[in-house]
Design an enzyme around this catalytic site. Structure first.
Site, PDB file in Angstrom:
ATOM      1  N   ASP A  24     -68.889 -14.290 -65.947  1.00 57.69           N
ATOM      2  CA  ASP A  24     -68.178 -14.542 -67.197  1.00 57.69           C
ATOM      3  C   ASP A  24     -67.725 -13.214 -67.792  1.00 57.69           C
ATOM      4  O   ASP A  24     -68.558 -12.380 -68.168  1.00 57.69           O
ATOM      5  CB  ASP A  24     -69.106 -15.273 -68.172  1.00 57.69           C
ATOM      6  CG  ASP A  24     -68.359 -15.857 -69.353  1.00 57.69           C
ATOM      7  OD1 ASP A  24     -67.149 -15.587 -69.489  1.00 57.69           O
ATOM      8  OD2 ASP A  24     -68.987 -16.579 -70.133  1.00 57.69           O
ATOM      9  N   ASP A  25     -66.438 -12.989 -67.847  1.00 59.51           N
ATOM     10  CA  ASP A  25     -65.855 -11.767 -68.431  1.00 59.51           C
ATOM     11  C   ASP A  25     -66.149 -10.522 -67.589  1.00 59.51           C
ATOM     12  O   ASP A  25     -66.187  -9.411 -68.121  1.00 59.51           O
ATOM     13  CB  ASP A  25     -66.350 -11.518 -69.868  1.00 59.51           C
ATOM     14  CG  ASP A  25     -65.906 -12.575 -70.852  1.00 59.51           C
ATOM     15  OD1 ASP A  25     -65.292 -13.571 -70.436  1.00 59.51           O
ATOM     16  OD2 ASP A  25     -66.180 -12.406 -72.053  1.00 59.51           O
ATOM     17  N   CYS A  76     -62.118 -18.132 -71.293  1.00 64.57           N
ATOM     18  CA  CYS A  76     -63.129 -18.949 -70.601  1.00 64.57           C
ATOM     19  C   CYS A  76     -62.711 -20.403 -70.368  1.00 64.57           C
ATOM     20  O   CYS A  76     -62.692 -20.878 -69.242  1.00 64.57           O
ATOM     21  CB  CYS A  76     -64.422 -18.972 -71.402  1.00 64.57           C
ATOM     22  SG  CYS A  76     -65.174 -17.368 -71.639  1.00 64.57           S
ATOM     23  N   ARG A  93     -61.653 -22.212 -66.678  1.00 58.85           N
ATOM     24  CA  ARG A  93     -62.571 -23.145 -66.013  1.00 58.85           C
ATOM     25  C   ARG A  93     -61.891 -24.489 -65.757  1.00 58.85           C
ATOM     26  O   ARG A  93     -62.110 -25.127 -64.721  1.00 58.85           O
ATOM     27  CB  ARG A  93     -63.832 -23.342 -66.875  1.00 58.85           C
ATOM     28  CG  ARG A  93     -64.711 -22.122 -66.854  1.00 58.85           C
ATOM     29  CD  ARG A  93     -65.609 -21.998 -68.078  1.00 58.85           C
ATOM     30  NE  ARG A  93     -65.953 -20.587 -68.226  1.00 58.85           N
ATOM     31  CZ  ARG A  93     -66.975 -19.990 -67.619  1.00 58.85           C
ATOM     32  NH1 ARG A  93     -67.813 -20.713 -66.906  1.00 58.85           N
ATOM     33  NH2 ARG A  93     -67.195 -18.713 -67.737  1.00 58.85           N
ATOM     34  N   LYS A 138     -72.884 -22.201 -67.177  1.00 55.12           N
ATOM     35  CA  LYS A 138     -72.111 -22.480 -68.401  1.00 55.12           C
ATOM     36  C   LYS A 138     -71.027 -23.523 -68.143  1.00 55.12           C
ATOM     37  O   LYS A 138     -70.315 -23.446 -67.147  1.00 55.12           O
ATOM     38  CB  LYS A 138     -71.514 -21.158 -68.859  1.00 55.12           C
ATOM     39  CG  LYS A 138     -70.388 -21.247 -69.850  1.00 55.12           C
ATOM     40  CD  LYS A 138     -69.921 -19.851 -70.237  1.00 55.12           C
ATOM     41  CE  LYS A 138     -68.556 -19.888 -70.901  1.00 55.12           C
ATOM     42  NZ  LYS A 138     -68.116 -18.549 -71.330  1.00 55.12           N
ATOM     43  N   HIS A 189     -68.623 -25.254 -71.052  1.00 58.36           N
ATOM     44  CA  HIS A 189     -67.522 -24.871 -71.950  1.00 58.36           C
ATOM     45  C   HIS A 189     -66.243 -25.691 -71.745  1.00 58.36           C
ATOM     46  O   HIS A 189     -65.137 -25.191 -71.922  1.00 58.36           O
ATOM     47  CB  HIS A 189     -67.202 -23.364 -71.832  1.00 58.36           C
ATOM     48  CG  HIS A 189     -66.799 -22.789 -73.165  1.00 58.36           C
ATOM     49  ND1 HIS A 189     -66.812 -21.451 -73.461  1.00 58.36           N
ATOM     50  CD2 HIS A 189     -66.362 -23.416 -74.297  1.00 58.36           C
ATOM     51  CE1 HIS A 189     -66.416 -21.268 -74.700  1.00 58.36           C
ATOM     52  NE2 HIS A 189     -66.141 -22.444 -75.227  1.00 58.36           N
ATOM     53  N   SER A 191     -70.707 -20.698 -74.136  1.00 57.56           N
ATOM     54  CA  SER A 191     -71.136 -19.326 -73.868  1.00 57.56           C
ATOM     55  C   SER A 191     -72.503 -19.104 -74.505  1.00 57.56           C
ATOM     56  O   SER A 191     -72.893 -19.808 -75.447  1.00 57.56           O
ATOM     57  CB  SER A 191     -70.137 -18.337 -74.466  1.00 57.56           C
ATOM     58  OG  SER A 191     -68.848 -18.544 -73.935  1.00 57.56           O
ATOM     59  N   HIS A 197     -70.689 -11.597 -70.108  1.00 54.78           N
ATOM     60  CA  HIS A 197     -70.211 -11.914 -71.460  1.00 54.78           C
ATOM     61  C   HIS A 197     -71.255 -11.389 -72.452  1.00 54.78           C
ATOM     62  O   HIS A 197     -72.441 -11.417 -72.159  1.00 54.78           O
ATOM     63  CB  HIS A 197     -70.082 -13.441 -71.550  1.00 54.78           C
ATOM     64  CG  HIS A 197     -69.369 -13.965 -72.758  1.00 54.78           C
ATOM     65  ND1 HIS A 197     -69.833 -13.775 -74.041  1.00 54.78           N
ATOM     66  CD2 HIS A 197     -68.245 -14.717 -72.886  1.00 54.78           C
ATOM     67  CE1 HIS A 197     -69.014 -14.370 -74.894  1.00 54.78           C
ATOM     68  NE2 HIS A 197     -68.031 -14.944 -74.215  1.00 54.78           N
ATOM     69  N   ASP A 257     -64.218 -15.478 -64.475  1.00 53.45           N
ATOM     70  CA  ASP A 257     -63.350 -16.465 -65.148  1.00 53.45           C
ATOM     71  C   ASP A 257     -62.148 -15.826 -65.832  1.00 53.45           C
ATOM     72  O   ASP A 257     -61.151 -16.497 -66.101  1.00 53.45           O
ATOM     73  CB  ASP A 257     -64.151 -17.283 -66.169  1.00 53.45           C
ATOM     74  CG  ASP A 257     -64.666 -16.444 -67.328  1.00 53.45           C
ATOM     75  OD1 ASP A 257     -64.860 -15.221 -67.160  1.00 53.45           O
ATOM     76  OD2 ASP A 257     -64.885 -17.022 -68.415  1.00 53.45           O
ATOM     77  N   ASN A 258     -62.256 -14.529 -66.134  1.00 51.55           N
ATOM     78  CA  ASN A 258     -61.157 -13.807 -66.793  1.00 51.55           C
ATOM     79  C   ASN A 258     -61.534 -12.336 -66.808  1.00 51.55           C
ATOM     80  O   ASN A 258     -62.616 -11.956 -66.369  1.00 51.55           O
ATOM     81  CB  ASN A 258     -60.905 -14.344 -68.212  1.00 51.55           C
ATOM     82  CG  ASN A 258     -62.148 -14.454 -69.071  1.00 51.55           C
ATOM     83  OD1 ASN A 258     -62.626 -15.558 -69.356  1.00 51.55           O
ATOM     84  ND2 ASN A 258     -62.713 -13.329 -69.460  1.00 51.55           N
ATOM     85  N   LYS A 261     -59.300  -9.235 -71.410  1.00 50.18           N
ATOM     86  CA  LYS A 261     -59.450 -10.650 -71.763  1.00 50.18           C
ATOM     87  C   LYS A 261     -58.721 -10.989 -73.067  1.00 50.18           C
ATOM     88  O   LYS A 261     -58.813 -10.245 -74.030  1.00 50.18           O
ATOM     89  CB  LYS A 261     -60.940 -10.949 -71.932  1.00 50.18           C
ATOM     90  CG  LYS A 261     -61.272 -12.267 -72.596  1.00 50.18           C
ATOM     91  CD  LYS A 261     -62.764 -12.417 -72.820  1.00 50.18           C
ATOM     92  CE  LYS A 261     -63.090 -13.708 -73.559  1.00 50.18           C
ATOM     93  NZ  LYS A 261     -64.546 -13.898 -73.724  1.00 50.18           N
TER      94      LYS A 261
HETATM   95 MG    MG Z   1     -65.034 -15.623 -69.902  1.00 48.46          MG
END
Ligand code: MG
Length: 427
Positions: free
Chosen positions: A13-14, A53, A57, A107, A109, A133, A190, A242-243, A258
């Protein structure tokens, strides 16, 4: 006929493109991910389907741009009642008729209210993880296995990464006699950056580096444990994000991060695949691809039929992975929320939206086409529009067509309303 592959997608994540050693990072130590790349195939020009995010996804699970399903705009906040529509075909739904057991570990989301929750309603047999998150509420550990009721318990925050990996191995072991799919959706790196307290971490990149190095350590353990279970050769393991990176982390040579605009830093992410004996080892490809491609690629690997009327934006990239073919994409669109903010082709990139201070600027209004030679200038520093007017005209025409196709889809859904500020994240 080889058996259908098990598939494990590890999605950080991130995590930034420039954080891993195999992608050019020099500060954070990632020996296991570097080994995974050396023993497998690495994409250099792989895009998340959004720079945030929730939409990323949604794109990954459905193979469709999130603007099609009212999930392109911002991330879902706790007071909202948006979610992944049940009408969407997800990867677990697509693989189920082919005999796959599926788990979401980590996660979600993609909706925590009403019909959208828990993730099991979208085809997962097992869900273990968090609804949002790990900086959002409710922060609790949820589990639902088959028909058993949904349970909720406190989160052991410093152990989240370790727990997600442990649960993934447990699921693999429990399903070792049939094909399985796991989306291992990590909450790190993240923010907040919470170290596991079972080891002394000393990354030169501080807490961010520590949590990435913990991910790396667990990737190594996962690969070892799959081997011990006799599943190594039958399991396709993928690592991605994811990003792009947020407050820390490196977007490598790419511009922005991001949640910004049409430049690559928010979208370009690591993509590594490993399956010994099946995925070619030591290969690096610059073929453009996106996380929208996972659903059609996995469906073909599983021998699963897709509905003939399903309009996908992703494409099967199996020929790129297994045979070294060129990309099947003529272009990849980058959305900033609901707007088409850039178009990437294999050789070029046209950026049409940028942020300046609090403004989002439609560059077309200023007749200021930002055309980049994305291969020679990956940082998108120098527009070569004046040198290539024919390319500008081609990409502008594609941009117009993409806007006309996708942006009216927003009108199919109720207008997005910013949730009350007290519940807004981050405040
Ligand atoms: Mg993310």
């Amino acid at each position: 006929m080889p058996r259908k592959p098990n598939i494990i997608v590890i999605m950080a994540d991130d995590l930034g493109y420039g954080d891993l050693g195999c992608d050019g990072g020099t500060i954070i130590r990632t020996p296991n991910l570097d080994r995974m790349a050396a023993e497998g195939t690495r994409f250099t020009d792989f895009y998340a389907s959004a720079n945030l995010c929730t939409p990323s996804r949604a794109g990954l699970l459905t193979g469709r741009y999130p603007v099609r399903m009212n999930l392109a705009h911002e991330v879902i906040q706790s007071p909202e009642d948006r979610g992944l529509p049940l009408s969407e075909l997800t990867i677990p739904k697509a693989l189920k008729p082919a005999g796959y057991a599926s788990a979401l570990i980590g996660k979600w989301h993609l909706g925590h209210r009403g019909q959208y929750w828990p993730p099991n309603v979208h085809g997962f047999d097992v869900f273990k993880g968090l609804p949002y998150s790990h900086d959002m509420q409710p922060l609790a550990w949820f589990e639902k296995d088959g028909d058993a009721p949904l349970t909720e318990s406190p989160v052991d925050f410093p152990k989240l990464t370790q727990t997600f990996f442990r649960e993934t191995v447990a699921f693999a072991e429990a399903n070792r006699d049939k094909p399985f799919f796991v989306l291992l959706a990590l909450t790190a790196p993240h923010v907040p950056l919470v170290r596991n307290d079972d080891a002394a971490w000393d990354s030169p990149a501080g807490a961010y580096g520590d949590v990435v190095e913990e991910i790396d350590r667990n990737v190594g353990l996962l690969l070892d444990q799959l081997k011990a279970l006799g599943l190594e050769d039958d399991t396709l393991v993928i690592f991605t994000s994811d990003n792009g990176p947020w407050f820390e982390g490196s977007s490598g040579p790419f511009r922005e991060r991001k949640g910004q605009s049409g430049f690559d830093g928010g979208y370009r992410v690591p993509f590594i695949l490993r399956q010994p004996g099946t995925v070619p080892a030591g290969v690096v490809t610059d073929a453009i691809a996106s996380n929208l491609d996972l659903l059609p690629t996995f469906a073909r690997l599983a021998g699963a039929d897709l509905p003939p009327d399903l309009e996908l934006d992703g494409k099967d990239i199996g020929p790129v992975i297994f045979d070294g073919a060129a990309t099947p994409h003529e272009q990849i669109l980058l959305f900033d929320n609901t707007r088409v903010a850039a178009i990437r082709t294999q050789a070029w990139k046209l950026v049409t939206r940028a942020h300046y201070r609090s403004l989002q600027i439609n560059l077309g209004r200023f007749n200021y086409p930002l055309l980049f030679d994305i291969v020679r200038d990956p940082g998108e520093n120098y527009s070569v529009a004046s040198l290539h007017p024919d390319v500008v005209e081609d990409l502008k025409a594609r941009h117009k067509a993409a806007r006309e196709k996708y942006e009216p889809m927003v009108d199919l859904f109720p207008p997005w309303v910013r949730p009350p500020i007290a519940d807004w994240h981050p405040d």
